[in-house]
Design a protein around this motif. Structure first.
Motif, PDB file in Angstrom:
ATOM      1  N   SER A  57       0.824  -1.214   0.000  1.00 53.91           N
ATOM      2  CA  SER A  57       0.000   0.000   0.000  1.00 53.91           C
ATOM      3  C   SER A  57       0.853   1.256   0.000  1.00 53.91           C
ATOM      4  N   GLU A  58       2.016   1.191   0.641  1.00 53.81           N
ATOM      5  CA  GLU A  58       2.896   2.364   0.666  1.00 53.81           C
ATOM      6  C   GLU A  58       3.386   2.720  -0.731  1.00 53.81           C
ATOM      7  N   GLN A  59       3.704   1.702  -1.521  1.00 58.75           N
ATOM      8  CA  GLN A  59       4.155   1.946  -2.883  1.00 58.75           C
ATOM      9  C   GLN A  59       3.032   2.536  -3.733  1.00 58.75           C
ATOM     10  N   VAL A  60       1.839   1.988  -3.573  1.00 64.53           N
ATOM     11  CA  VAL A  60       0.685   2.494  -4.316  1.00 64.53           C
ATOM     12  C   VAL A  60       0.409   3.947  -3.952  1.00 64.53           C
ATOM     13  N   MET A  61       0.488   4.265  -2.655  1.00 60.69           N
ATOM     14  CA  MET A  61       0.236   5.630  -2.212  1.00 60.69           C
ATOM     15  C   MET A  61       1.263   6.596  -2.817  1.00 60.69           C
ATOM     16  N   ALA A  62       2.528   6.214  -2.783  1.00 56.51           N
ATOM     17  CA  ALA A  62       3.575   7.080  -3.327  1.00 56.51           C
ATOM     18  C   ALA A  62       3.357   7.336  -4.813  1.00 56.51           C
ATOM     19  N   GLU A  63       3.043   6.287  -5.548  1.00 49.22           N
ATOM     20  CA  GLU A  63       2.817   6.443  -6.983  1.00 49.22           C
ATOM     21  C   GLU A  63       1.596   7.310  -7.270  1.00 49.22           C
ATOM     22  N   ASN A  64       0.560   7.158  -6.452  1.00 45.62           N
ATOM     23  CA  ASN A  64      -0.642   7.969  -6.651  1.00 45.62           C
ATOM     24  C   ASN A  64      -0.373   9.444  -6.371  1.00 45.62           C
ATOM     25  N   ILE A  65       0.400   9.719  -5.336  1.00 44.40           N
ATOM     26  CA  ILE A  65       0.721  11.110  -4.997  1.00 44.40           C
ATOM     27  C   ILE A  65       1.497  11.767  -6.134  1.00 44.40           C
ATOM     28  N   VAL A  66       2.490  11.071  -6.648  1.00 46.76           N
ATOM     29  CA  VAL A  66       3.309  11.618  -7.725  1.00 46.76           C
ATOM     30  C   VAL A  66       2.490  11.780  -9.000  1.00 46.76           C
ATOM     31  N   ARG A  67       1.680  10.779  -9.319  1.00 47.58           N
ATOM     32  CA  ARG A  67       0.876  10.854 -10.540  1.00 47.58           C
ATOM     33  C   ARG A  67      -0.144  11.989 -10.460  1.00 47.58           C
ATOM     34  N   SER A  68      -0.803  12.129  -9.310  1.00 43.54           N
ATOM     35  CA  SER A  68      -1.797  13.191  -9.149  1.00 43.54           C
ATOM     36  C   SER A  68      -1.162  14.565  -9.267  1.00 43.54           C
ATOM     37  N   ALA A  69       0.001  14.753  -8.633  1.00 42.59           N
ATOM     38  CA  ALA A  69       0.685  16.051  -8.699  1.00 42.59           C
ATOM     39  C   ALA A  69       1.143  16.353 -10.120  1.00 42.59           C
ATOM     40  N   THR A  70       1.616  15.327 -10.826  1.00 50.16           N
ATOM     41  CA  THR A  70       2.068  15.522 -12.208  1.00 50.16           C
ATOM     42  C   THR A  70       0.910  15.922 -13.113  1.00 50.16           C
ATOM     43  N   GLU A  71      -0.206  15.227 -12.983  1.00 49.71           N
ATOM     44  CA  GLU A  71      -1.379  15.554 -13.802  1.00 49.71           C
ATOM     45  C   GLU A  71      -1.872  16.961 -13.499  1.00 49.71           C
ATOM     46  N   ARG A  72      -1.852  17.329 -12.238  1.00 49.96           N
ATOM     47  CA  ARG A  72      -2.288  18.673 -11.850  1.00 49.96           C
ATOM     48  C   ARG A  72      -1.388  19.738 -12.482  1.00 49.96           C
ATOM     49  N   ALA A  73      -0.082  19.508 -12.430  1.00 46.84           N
ATOM     50  CA  ALA A  73       0.861  20.469 -13.007  1.00 46.84           C
ATOM     51  C   ALA A  73       0.655  20.605 -14.513  1.00 46.84           C
ATOM     52  N   ARG A  74       0.467  19.503 -15.192  1.00 47.62           N
ATOM     53  CA  ARG A  74       0.310  19.550 -16.649  1.00 47.62           C
ATOM     54  C   ARG A  74      -1.008  20.187 -17.055  1.00 47.62           C
ATOM     55  N   ARG A  75      -2.043  19.975 -16.272  1.00 45.44           N
ATOM     56  CA  ARG A  75      -3.317  20.634 -16.570  1.00 45.44           C
ATOM     57  C   ARG A  75      -3.205  22.141 -16.407  1.00 45.44           C
ATOM     58  N   ARG A  76      -2.420  22.575 -15.440  1.00 45.56           N
ATOM     59  CA  ARG A  76      -2.308  24.011 -15.178  1.00 45.56           C
ATOM     60  C   ARG A  76      -1.566  24.735 -16.301  1.00 45.56           C
TER      61      ARG A  76
END
Length: 291
Positions: A57-76
């Motif tokens: 679960s820790e690995q999944v959480m880390a990947e989700n945090i990075v992916r969400s932040a990346t998508e947010r940055a690219r949308r902006r």
């Protein structure tokens, strides 16, 4: 190649606000953006092989945090080049190491899991105190975060320890095409004597004159190097931390210098910088002066 603007992400609201601010900043300066999530789990457990079919679960959480932040940055802003990585390390050490190859490090005002009542998270404070590049702690009200004030504030310190902060401030004002307010605070001695060239009834003005002279010396070269920047220098009587807090109400970014001494490893931030990092109504940039 331009060094990237590094942002520490951890899934908190403060970190996402920092991502938004950093995207806009990277676009102004034409810099790539690098998002970093520090994972102690990846440091201690990530390399251990497991027979489990499901990912931890820790690995999944880390990947989700990075992916969400990346998508947010690219949308902006899709024009900004964005990269991201999960770094197997403690947050402070990871950001300090990233700062060795960054134009600046950006953090939120509080991290995930930190007490809501805290004024500033421990990660942002320690990184600001020890990094070898500028550190920007993103905090403040919506007007400042959106850049609607259209002015930058520089707290003018000693010319010996503030040269890098001055250059940073002029580049920032130039990129934003906004005025640069430069403030030098001064205070009269508790038992002030009259200057010998003046009458006894005239107040001594030496502290103000000295502040003005220091301000002129501090800005001389930068003004010549950046003729397009509108500079508004001012000397104000009062404690520097109170003067800058008051002026920061109308700023999109407040900038202060900090001296890094090679023989001192611990926190090296003065009272003024501590006050701004905890209370400023706008983002705060701490710019180190090597010495």
């Amino acid at each position: 190649m331009e060094l990237p603007l590094v942002v520490g992400v951890d899934g908190s609201d403060a970190a996402l606000t920092a991502v938004d601010w950093a995207v806009d900043e990277a676009a102004r300066h034409g810099l790539p953006l690098r998002l970093v999530y520090a994972s102690l789990w990846a440091h201690y457990e990530g390399a251990v092989m497991t027979d489990d079919r499901e990912r931890p679960s820790e690995q999944v959480m880390a990947e989700n945090i990075v992916r969400s932040a990346t998508e947010r940055a690219r949308r902006r802003n899709r024009g900004v080049t964005v990269s991201a990585e999960v770094v197997p390390d403690e947050a402070v050490d990871a950001l300090l190491r990233e700062g060795l190859h960054a134009s600046a490090v950006v953090t939120g005002s509080r991290g995930r899991g930190e007490l809501k009542g805290m004024l500033l998270g421990s990660v942002g404070l320690v990184v600001a105190a020890r990094a070898h590049c500028p550190v920007i702690v993103v905090r403040g009200n919506q007007a400042a975060l959106a850049g609607t004030h259209e002015r930058i504030l520089l707290g003018a310190g000693n010319p010996v320890t503030s040269g890098e902060a001055v250059r940073f401030a002029f580049r920032e004002a130039e990129a934003r095409r906004c005025p640069l307010d430069v403030v030098r605070a001064w205070r009269s001695p508790a038992h002030q004597t009259t200057h010998p060239s003046r009458s006894a009834g005239e107040p001594a003005r030496y502290p103000r004159e000295r502040a003005s002279a220091l301000l002129d010396a501090l800005l001389h070269d930068a003004v010549a190097d950046h003729p397009g920047v509108r500079v508004r220098p001012d000397t104000v009587e009062g404690p520097a931390r109170k003067v800058l807090l008051r002026r920061a109400d109308a700023a999109d970014l407040v900038i202060v210098g900090a001296q890094r001494r090679q023989d001192h490893f611990g926190l090296q931030l003065g009272r003024v910088t501590h006050t701004l990092l905890h209370h400023a109504p706008c983002p705060v940039a701490v710019v180190p002066q090597r010495g």
